[in-house]
Write a protein that holds these residues in place. Sequence first.
Motif: not given
Length: 439
Positions: A340-365
């Motif tokens: 999923h994109p890095i998807d940060i919604h502003s707590s005030k107003g109507a904005t959102q920051e969305a950064t799209f990934l160029k490849q799928a990421a990994y999660v370590p144990y």
Amino acid sequence: MKMTAQKLTIEKEVPVVGEYDVVVCGGGPAGFVAAIAAAREGAKTALIEQYGFLGGMATTGLVAPLSVFTYNNEKVIGGIPWEFIERLESMGGGYIEKPLGNVAFDPELYKLCVQRMVLEAGVALYMHSYLSGCVCENGTIRQVIIENKNGSEAIAGKTFIDCTGDGDLAHFAGVPMQPQNGAPLQPASTYFILAGVDTESPIIKEAMHHNKQGVNCHCLPIREKLLAMADKLDIPDFGGPWFCTTLHDGCVAVNMTRTAANACDNRDFTGAECRLREDVFRMAKILRDNFEEFRNSYVAAVSTQAGVRETRRIKGVHTITADEYVNAHRYDDSISRGAHPIDIHSSKGATQEATFLKQAAYVPYRALIAADYPNLLVAGRCLSADRRAFASLRVQASCMGTGQAAGVAAAQCAKADTAVQNADITRLVARLREMGAML
Ligand SMILES: Cc1cc2nc3c(=O)[nH]c(=O)nc-3n(C[C@H](O)[C@H](O)[C@H](O)COP(=O)(O)OP(=O)(O)OC[C@H]3O[C@@H](n4cnc5c(N)ncnc54)[C@H](O)[C@@H]3O)c2cc1C
């Protein structure tokens, strides 16, 4: 019972009502998958959930769609999560959107499908049971305490998995949490379902499916008009709006309300619930009065609780950084993925920051365990990640992926009588691959 001016000290006997290999707290996307995974690995497993149904934000919060199982049509979250999606689809309760792998769903069939899969796996379910504490000795959790109509009860376990979203069990056990460093929490939002919508109109048809790579799927024409009218109509803070089909003609799940709140502070969250409920009906009226597509619409359902995007995350053995995440860093102990994109919604107003990934990421144990807690894992929203990496990993497919890994790891550690820090990673990863995880 002792009482001082400020505090009560209460001593009471609490019966231990069950003993398990694995105890999972929270029945959301991370929790129900973790419980099924642990039970299928042969662990005697309990699942504790405060509501009378499972699904977490998907069902209590009506959060749709389920994001994202694929990256450009390549599956990144497989195994039990994908089995669930296919089963939901076969029941007529899910619709897989391509190429992104967002899944639209019917919330009631979601509840039924999860319940069947959990019970079929042989998981002992404790519904209507609120996790209120734990008995912890030098970092080892012995029992968790739940509150329900029977009173206070204790459940003993060898290994515990915190899937409460808010990291409640980790908090009660004293696990250190990620610092917020002054950054605002992402806002809470109450979803609602509107019926009577013209779902055949081009604007709504386009908006209610989320299938374009690199595009924020909000409904742009309606957003622009709302922003233009904001002052005149005194429109409260809103995001999107996003509309998602619930698979029924005329119905859409609406994601647009937002308010700043800390959901782990009871009074703060109570205020947020009340503000958001007012805003649901204000927004529904604004849509009805100003947009032809919504002229005959009405509020058919409001989510059981406000949706929570961000609260506590543990300080794990490893904290996933945004840099690692966007560069798809592959760890020796990768156990799941995120797309999923890095998807940060502003707590005030109507904005959102969305950064799209160029490849799928990994999660370590190591992002699922804390250093000094030998029998605790976490999965889902409360994993160890910095604010930006978390802003992608918080979505439901990713939570299911970490739930699956935590469930298998917990069962293996309980069986081997091993601390979670000493888990056999080769064996864990081999088993996850065998189950269908895309590692
Ligand atoms: C407004 C909004 C929009 C979003 N949009 C999307 C989207 O488009 N796509 C997407 O995939 N994700 C989206 N998300 C994110 C996603 O819904 C959550 O991050 C995800 O559901 C977290 O999963 P989880 O299993 O960690 O926690 P949750 O889904 O929160 O599940 C936690 C479960 O634990 C239970 N629980 C909690 N505390 C206790 C306790 N003390 N005792 C007993 N039970 C307890 C809860 O009742 C719940 O069932 C959105 C979230 C919000 C709020």
